[in-house]
Design a protein around this motif. Structure first.
Motif, short mmCIF file in Angstrom:
data_model
loop_
_atom_site.label_atom_id
_atom_site.label_comp_id
_atom_site.label_asym_id
_atom_site.label_seq_id
_atom_site.Cartn_x
_atom_site.Cartn_y
_atom_site.Cartn_z
N CYS A 130 -16.49 48.15 -7.37
CA CYS A 130 -16.10 46.73 -7.43
C CYS A 130 -17.18 45.89 -8.09
O CYS A 130 -16.88 44.96 -8.85
CB CYS A 130 -15.80 46.21 -6.03
SG CYS A 130 -14.32 46.92 -5.27
N LEU A 177 -16.97 46.43 -11.85
CA LEU A 177 -15.82 45.73 -12.41
C LEU A 177 -16.04 44.22 -12.41
O LEU A 177 -15.75 43.53 -13.39
CB LEU A 177 -14.56 46.09 -11.62
CG LEU A 177 -13.27 45.36 -12.03
CD1 LEU A 177 -12.93 45.63 -13.49
CD2 LEU A 177 -12.12 45.76 -11.11
N ARG A 207 -7.46 40.79 -17.35
CA ARG A 207 -7.70 42.23 -17.19
C ARG A 207 -6.39 42.96 -16.89
O ARG A 207 -6.13 44.05 -17.42
CB ARG A 207 -8.71 42.47 -16.08
CG ARG A 207 -9.05 43.93 -15.81
CD ARG A 207 -10.06 44.46 -16.79
NE ARG A 207 -10.53 45.80 -16.44
CZ ARG A 207 -11.66 46.33 -16.86
NH1 ARG A 207 -12.45 45.64 -17.68
NH2 ARG A 207 -12.03 47.54 -16.50
N GLU A 216 -7.07 49.79 -10.95
CA GLU A 216 -8.38 50.23 -11.43
C GLU A 216 -8.92 51.39 -10.60
O GLU A 216 -9.56 52.31 -11.12
CB GLU A 216 -9.38 49.07 -11.39
CG GLU A 216 -9.07 47.93 -12.36
CD GLU A 216 -9.66 48.16 -13.73
OE1 GLU A 216 -10.46 49.11 -13.91
OE2 GLU A 216 -9.32 47.37 -14.65
N ILE A 220 -14.42 42.49 -5.23
CA ILE A 220 -14.34 42.08 -6.63
C ILE A 220 -14.63 40.58 -6.75
O ILE A 220 -15.39 40.14 -7.61
CB ILE A 220 -12.95 42.41 -7.21
CG1 ILE A 220 -12.75 43.92 -7.31
CG2 ILE A 220 -12.77 41.75 -8.59
CD1 ILE A 220 -11.33 44.33 -7.64
#
Length: 467
Positions: A161, A164, A181, A235, A270
């Motif tokens: 995370c 990202l 994204r 993801e 995130i």
């Protein structure tokens, strides 16, 4: 009273987690295999020097290791279980329960799980004849225990995370790079639609059309969280599937609930990546309202994130958190290193968590002390539910707390004289609370001889003989 630490089962579990023989571990700690054997059998106490070696060799958090991390079934939970009317006639002495918790923790965990299942079966009317007994191990209980066993911290997921989040970082917003994204990397369009189009859903992903729909009734922070949640599912699909598989949930429904929990965890990580979030916490002194603005999150999301800051060498304040509704139902319960409340019951009425409902929008603070002398600084405040319905938004309350020796790190504790401020004595569930003169006691203490005198009424409705 002895302060010696007998941590045999924890040493044994640590060794087995690392797939080491006693000879291997003894060599790494510069002790003899026979001495390690004595330690694992609780025939020798663990010394401070050995704890330091464990911290150095195996990245062990000394305080959590010595306290068992707060996630195994302890003597208090066992006392609560054995105070049940079904078992209290056995009169199991406290020292036996302490020995069970300390020397056979997996057995203690199994007893706790069976008891939780039995309680749930009672609420649901029992298990039908010939039915699968696993059905009474409710998803909520199983996942909650799994979370506690991992101290609500997942290192691999945190690292993924954080990577990202670094790639997504945008100085203007959190939601927009998440939306981009989804579109650019996964071909998913994100839209806000009227609630009527979603029925009883708050969000929905159509795999075939590559559409992600969110209810117009979701608040802005919850839409951002929804975007992060959906991105995490895509993801980290492989990592999440691996983690769920390794957990070995007893059925598919529980596995799906765990999968959702892990994706929720990832969404928070995130939005609030570990390193940057911890630095902001320390700079702002854990001021929730400042952190919500900085990270585009809401109060509950930030409070939950507080409970996950357990990275070795980069730990935050060890918070515990509860979320309750006005009826007293606990819908979230996350513990830090220590958790002073009942595992199977509600909260102590002397803890002012519920007072937050009478002071909506305000921060309510309190110092509390558990029967064993531990003191905690606590904060309670109301929050709105994430989505409005025909019945309105409705209020929930969250309670946060940490050991008092960490309170000087908190913005909301400024102005408190932590040494002189009044402290409220609290306890676990009334049935196992040892406090004698409590006017809030709702049930008689299990296994205690009542001291009721018809000629003398006491403040407590159920006075009992001490000892």
């Amino acid at each position: 009273m002895s302060n010696k630490l007998f941590l045999g089962h924890r040493l044994r579990r640590l060794r087995r987690d690392h797939e080491l023989t006693q000879t291997d571990m003894a060599s790494s700690l510069s002790i003899s295999p026979s001495y390690l054997n004595h330690l694992e059998r609780n025939q020798r106490p663990v010394t401070a020097a050995l704890l330091l070696k464990l911290a150095e060799s195996y990245d062990v958090d000394i305080r959590a290791f010595a306290a068992d991390g707060g996630h195994r079934t302890g003597p208090d939970e066992l006392r609560e279980i054995f105070s049940d009317v079904l078992l209290q006639d056995l009169g199991v002495p406290r020292y036996e329960l302490a020995e069970l918790a300390n020397n056979a923790p997996s057995v203690a965990d199994a007893i706790a799980r069976l008891y939780a299942a039995l309680k749930e079966a009672g609420r649901e009317g029992g298990v039908a004849a010939g039915g699968d007994a696993r059905a009474v191990v409710t998803p909520e209980i199983w996942v909650r225990d799994y979370i506690q066993a991992h101290r609500n911290h997942y290192p691999k997921l945190e690292e993924a995370c954080e990577t990202l989040s670094g790639a997504l970082r945008d100085p203007l917003s959190v939601a927009e790079p998440l939306r981009r994204r989804l579109r650019d990397a996964w071909g998913v369009s994100a839209q806000v639609v009227p609630q009527a189009e979603l029925g009883n859903l708050s969000q929905s992903f159509d795999q075939d059309r590559r559409q992600f729909l969110m209810s117009s009734q979701l608040k802005a922070e919850n839409r951002t969280f929804a975007l992060a949640y959906q991105l995490a599912l895509l993801e980290f699909a492989g990592l999440l599937a691996q983690m769920v598989g390794e957990a070995e949930a007893p059925d598919e429904g529980i596995a799906q609930l765990l999968h959702m929990h892990l994706a929720n965890y990832a969404a928070g990580a995130i939005m609030m990546p570990y390193g940057r979030f911890l630095a902001a916490c320390e700079t702002s002194r854990y001021a929730i309202d400042r952190l919500t603005g900085e990270f585009g999150a809401n109060v509950e999301q930030v409070a939950h994130r507080f409970t996950t800051l357990s990275r070795p060498g980069q730990r935050g304040v060890p918070f515990f958190m509860l979320r309750v509704d006005p009826a007293g139902n606990i819908s979230k319960r996350y513990a830090g290193d220590q958790f002073p409340f009942s595992r199977f019951g509600g909260t102590c009425p002397r803890w002012n968590l519920h007072a937050a409902f009478q002071a909506a929008g305000q921060v309510v603070t309190q110092l509390i002390e558990t029967p064993d002398g531990q003191k905690f600084f606590t904060v309670a405040r109301t929050i709105e539910r994430p989505i409005r319905t025909e019945l309105g938004a409705g209020l929930l309350a969250i309670g946060l707390g940490c050991p008092i020796d960490h309170a000087n790190k908190l913005h909301c504790a400024e102005g408190y004289d932590l040494d002189k401020a009044p402290v409220t004595p609290v306890g676990p569930a009334c049935a196992i609370c040892p406090r004698l003169d409590c006017g809030y006691r709702a049930t008689p203490p299990a296994g205690r001889l009542l001291a009721v005198d018809k000629d003398r009424k006491t403040i407590s409705p159920y006075p009992f003989v001490a000892g």
